[in-house]
Design a protein around this motif. Structure first.
Motif, PDB file in Angstrom:
ATOM      1  N   MET A 158      10.307  -4.536   8.287  1.00  0.00           N
ATOM      2  CA  MET A 158       9.368  -3.842   8.197  1.00  0.00           C
ATOM      3  C   MET A 158       9.421  -2.503   7.902  1.00  0.00           C
ATOM      4  N   TYR A 159      10.973  -2.232   7.060  1.00  0.00           N
ATOM      5  CA  TYR A 159      10.793  -1.000   6.239  1.00  0.00           C
ATOM      6  C   TYR A 159      11.115  -0.956   4.607  1.00  0.00           C
ATOM      7  N   ALA A 160      11.402   0.198   4.651  1.00  0.00           N
ATOM      8  CA  ALA A 160      11.490   0.699   2.877  1.00  0.00           C
ATOM      9  C   ALA A 160      11.999   1.679   2.734  1.00  0.00           C
ATOM     10  N   THR A 161      12.986   1.034   1.382  1.00  0.00           N
ATOM     11  CA  THR A 161      14.437   2.779   1.665  1.00  0.00           C
ATOM     12  C   THR A 161      13.827   3.574   0.340  1.00  0.00           C
ATOM     13  N   VAL A 185      11.370   4.603  -5.349  1.00  0.00           N
ATOM     14  CA  VAL A 185      11.235   3.490  -3.520  1.00  0.00           C
ATOM     15  C   VAL A 185      11.762   2.462  -4.480  1.00  0.00           C
ATOM     16  N   ILE A 186      12.403   1.339  -3.630  1.00  0.00           N
ATOM     17  CA  ILE A 186      13.152   0.144  -3.845  1.00  0.00           C
ATOM     18  C   ILE A 186      11.774  -0.975  -3.038  1.00  0.00           C
ATOM     19  N   ALA A 187      11.356  -1.104  -3.879  1.00  0.00           N
ATOM     20  CA  ALA A 187      10.725  -2.611  -3.224  1.00  0.00           C
ATOM     21  C   ALA A 187      10.884  -3.555  -2.312  1.00  0.00           C
ATOM     22  N   PRO A 188      10.259  -2.552  -0.486  1.00  0.00           N
ATOM     23  CA  PRO A 188      11.315  -4.402   0.542  1.00  0.00           C
ATOM     24  C   PRO A 188      11.039  -5.894   0.126  1.00  0.00           C
ATOM     25  N   GLN A 189      11.800  -6.704   0.492  1.00  0.00           N
ATOM     26  CA  GLN A 189      11.408  -8.145   0.217  1.00  0.00           C
ATOM     27  C   GLN A 189      10.820  -8.522   2.005  1.00  0.00           C
ATOM     28  N   ILE A 232      18.213   9.094   1.154  1.00  0.00           N
ATOM     29  CA  ILE A 232      18.141   8.210   0.906  1.00  0.00           C
ATOM     30  C   ILE A 232      16.826   8.820   1.740  1.00  0.00           C
ATOM     31  N   ILE A 233      15.779   7.800   2.678  1.00  0.00           N
ATOM     32  CA  ILE A 233      14.850   8.174   3.705  1.00  0.00           C
ATOM     33  C   ILE A 233      14.685   6.430   3.737  1.00  0.00           C
ATOM     34  N   ARG A 234      13.731   6.111   5.728  1.00  0.00           N
ATOM     35  CA  ARG A 234      13.118   4.870   6.158  1.00  0.00           C
ATOM     36  C   ARG A 234      12.245   5.311   5.795  1.00  0.00           C
ATOM     37  N   VAL A 235      11.284   4.657   6.047  1.00  0.00           N
ATOM     38  CA  VAL A 235       9.905   4.865   5.899  1.00  0.00           C
ATOM     39  C   VAL A 235       9.177   3.105   6.449  1.00  0.00           C
ATOM     40  N   SER A 236       8.547   3.057   7.785  1.00  0.00           N
ATOM     41  CA  SER A 236       8.135   2.145   8.649  1.00  0.00           C
ATOM     42  C   SER A 236       6.823   2.237   7.978  1.00  0.00           C
ATOM     43  N   PHE A 237       5.871   0.927   7.521  1.00  0.00           N
ATOM     44  CA  PHE A 237       5.115   0.264   7.149  1.00  0.00           C
ATOM     45  C   PHE A 237       3.964  -0.351   8.371  1.00  0.00           C
ATOM     46  N   LEU A 249       0.890  -1.091  -0.015  1.00  0.00           N
ATOM     47  CA  LEU A 249       0.049   0.129   0.085  1.00  0.00           C
ATOM     48  C   LEU A 249       0.834   1.331   0.207  1.00  0.00           C
ATOM     49  N   LEU A 250       1.375   1.252   0.919  1.00  0.00           N
ATOM     50  CA  LEU A 250       2.908   2.667   1.505  1.00  0.00           C
ATOM     51  C   LEU A 250       3.533   3.229  -0.423  1.00  0.00           C
ATOM     52  N   CYS A 251       4.105   1.592  -0.109  1.00  0.00           N
ATOM     53  CA  CYS A 251       5.257   1.984  -1.111  1.00  0.00           C
ATOM     54  C   CYS A 251       4.486   1.784  -2.607  1.00  0.00           C
TER      55      CYS A 251
END
Length: 506
Positions: free
Chosen positions: A429-432, A422-426, A471-476, A409-411
């Motif tokens: 709890m985070y994405a960069t 956005v580099i999709a997380p694998q 870069i920024i880190r976001v938590s989902f 949703l967020l990414c």
């Protein structure tokens, strides 16, 4: 300084400030005084020291005088100001995240303090329980309640290395057909952070070197530098989903001596990367070539998305012939949403040469300093690590799917913002997210984060806090409705600050 007592000469130790306790006129010192002095750069005023003139008092008493001077007269004695110095270890313990993030968080305001009435929204925390959107594992709570009611001994101390029941369960959980360990290879610590601290303090000396990922969890560097060790960052490659840059690692080894170990984090914070079996095998062969142990931070474990699968580093190393010793750190904070219970552990998978037996023995000695982790909290460990626990598998799968859906949703929303990649997380709890400063009118990630708070009251973590700019880190971890509002605000922010691509300087 020698003194004599009852005709016996005794030498007293001389106390002195550590080298770092001497104050110098520098920007670092000013920052330190601001932090330690609550913003006051000036020395605190010394209280005036006074002393009753005891000799005058005695003389007046002998003469029968009743002059008020003996009861009230005091004389000022000049005293040189003195400072009790902090230890060298604590003075070289610096948390870069707090300093960088502090520049952002101090700008956050409540809705009632803002003209636009926007409430503060955080995409920074990796604690899903703090926002109340994901309940902790109920099996753990039930087990702890039962233990408190039926097992009075859980109110007492545990063994410094952990209860036998917890260590047996942990050893079984981290045993593989290629490499089995027993409870004697496990130490329970104060969370996974405590386990990392124990591992690093057992391996490093002042002047030795540790390899840590960049970007990476700042605690690795913080602990190492507090010991006085040298920290060398190796690159993670965003073009390959944040895999370790093996060429950079090789160049580091060709120019650095006394490298004691390397740290990997899989699944990763802050990147959300999950290393493949092939990549982990490459890392193991690298460590074998240079004869360095691996500290594998696996706190996120099976929290992976889609086809990505988690492989324990110790298992991979064992499959390749057990040539590389692996120290694994993990715990119950992320995979079971119990960060406040502070239960983590480290396990020792030695190689065929028993290369880290001294390190393990040293870790056991250091564990004695803390007298053990909560006995009551450890009572839940066997239940949590037992796959046959009723309802546990379903709860874990629900958690994994919830994180995956929130990630998508967020990414998915942020990937459409101008200037963001956005580099999709694998997993985790985070994405960069990479910031293109050519397409947004911001100079760097810290400015992006500060202006985002100023304008939209949304908090993200700047990459500078983790060693990489722009870069920024976001938590989902937040609920879907919070992620939706936060995404909309970031979309608006990026649209306002989008600019035409700057031409390169001629």
């Amino acid at each position: 300084m020698p003194i004599t007592i009852n005709s016996v000469a005794i030498s007293l130790p001389s106390f002195h400030a550590s080298p770092k306790s001497v104050l110098h006129h520098s920007s670092d010192n000013i920052v330190e005084r601001l932090i330690l002095g609550g913003g006051d750069l000036h020395k605190p005023k010394m209280k005036e020291n006074v002393l009753i003139d005891e000799a005058k008092e005695a003389e007046d008493n002998c003469q029968g005088k009743t002059s008020p001077s003996w009861t009230a007269k005091k004389r000022t004695r000049s005293v040189e100001p003195w400072v009790c110095p902090a230890s060298k270890k604590c003075r070289q313990t610096i948390n870069p995240v707090q300093y960088v993030v502090g520049q952002v968080t101090k700008r956050i305001r409540l809705a009632c303090q803002r003209a636009d009435r926007k409430s503060p929204l955080s995409l920074a925390s990796g604690d899903a329980t703090a926002v109340g959107s994901m309940p902790p594992c109920s099996a753990a709570i039930e087990m702890v309640v039962k233990a408190a009611l039926e097992k009075p001994h859980v109110a007492g101390y545990s063994d410094a290395c952990g209860t036998l029941e917890a260590r047996v369960a942990i050893a079984k959980h981290h045993s593989y057909p290629e490499a089995r360990i027993g409870p004697e290879d496990v130490i329970v610590a104060n969370g996974c952070s405590g386990a990392l601290d124990l591992a690093l303090n057992s391996l490093l000396d002042c002047g030795s070197t540790i390899l840590v990922p960049q970007p990476g969890f700042p605690l690795y560097e913080e602990v190492a530098k507090s010991i006085g060790a040298n920290v060398v960052h190796y690159h993670l490659n965003p073009a390959r989903n944040w895999e370790c840059d093996m060429e950079h690692l090789k160049s580091i080894m060709s120019s650095h001596d006394n490298v004691r170990a390397m740290v990997i984090n899989n699944p990763s914070s802050p990147t959300g990367a999950v290393f493949s079996e092939e990549h982990l095998s490459t890392i193991a062969r690298f460590a074998q070539r240079y004869q360095i142990p691996i500290i594998s931070d696996e706190i996120y474990g099976d929290l992976t998305f889609g086809p990505n699968k988690f492989f324990p580093m110790a298992q991979i190393a064992a499959r390749l012939g057990r040539h590389v010793p692996v120290i694994t750190t993990s715990g119950i904070s992320k995979q079971f949403l119990l960060p406040g219970w502070r239960v983590g552990w480290l396990t020792f998978h030695d190689n065929i040469c028993n290369s880290i037996w001294q390190v393990k023995a040293g870790s056991i000695r250091l564990a004695q300093l803390n007298h053990g982790t909560s006995n009551l909290a450890q009572a839940a460990v066997p239940t949590l690590l037992d796959p046959s626990t009723p309802g546990l598998a379903d709860w874990r799968e629900t958690l994994r799917l919830s994180l995956q859906e929130r990630s998508e949703l967020l990414c998915g929303r942020l990937s459409k913002c101008p200037g963001l990649h956005v580099i999709a997380p694998q997993g985790a709890m985070y994405a960069t997210i990479e910031i293109d400063t050519q397409k947004l009118d911001v100079e760097h990630d810290v400015e992006f984060a500060m202006r985002l708070v100023d304008e939209e009251n949304v908090f993200v973590v700047p990459g500078t806090a983790m060693g990489v700019q722009n870069i920024i880190r976001v938590s989902f971890c937040s609920p879907e409705n919070v992620l939706d509002v936060a995404a909309r605000r970031i979309e608006n922010f990026c649209s306002r600050h989008a600019t035409t691509v700057k031409k390169p300087a001629e």
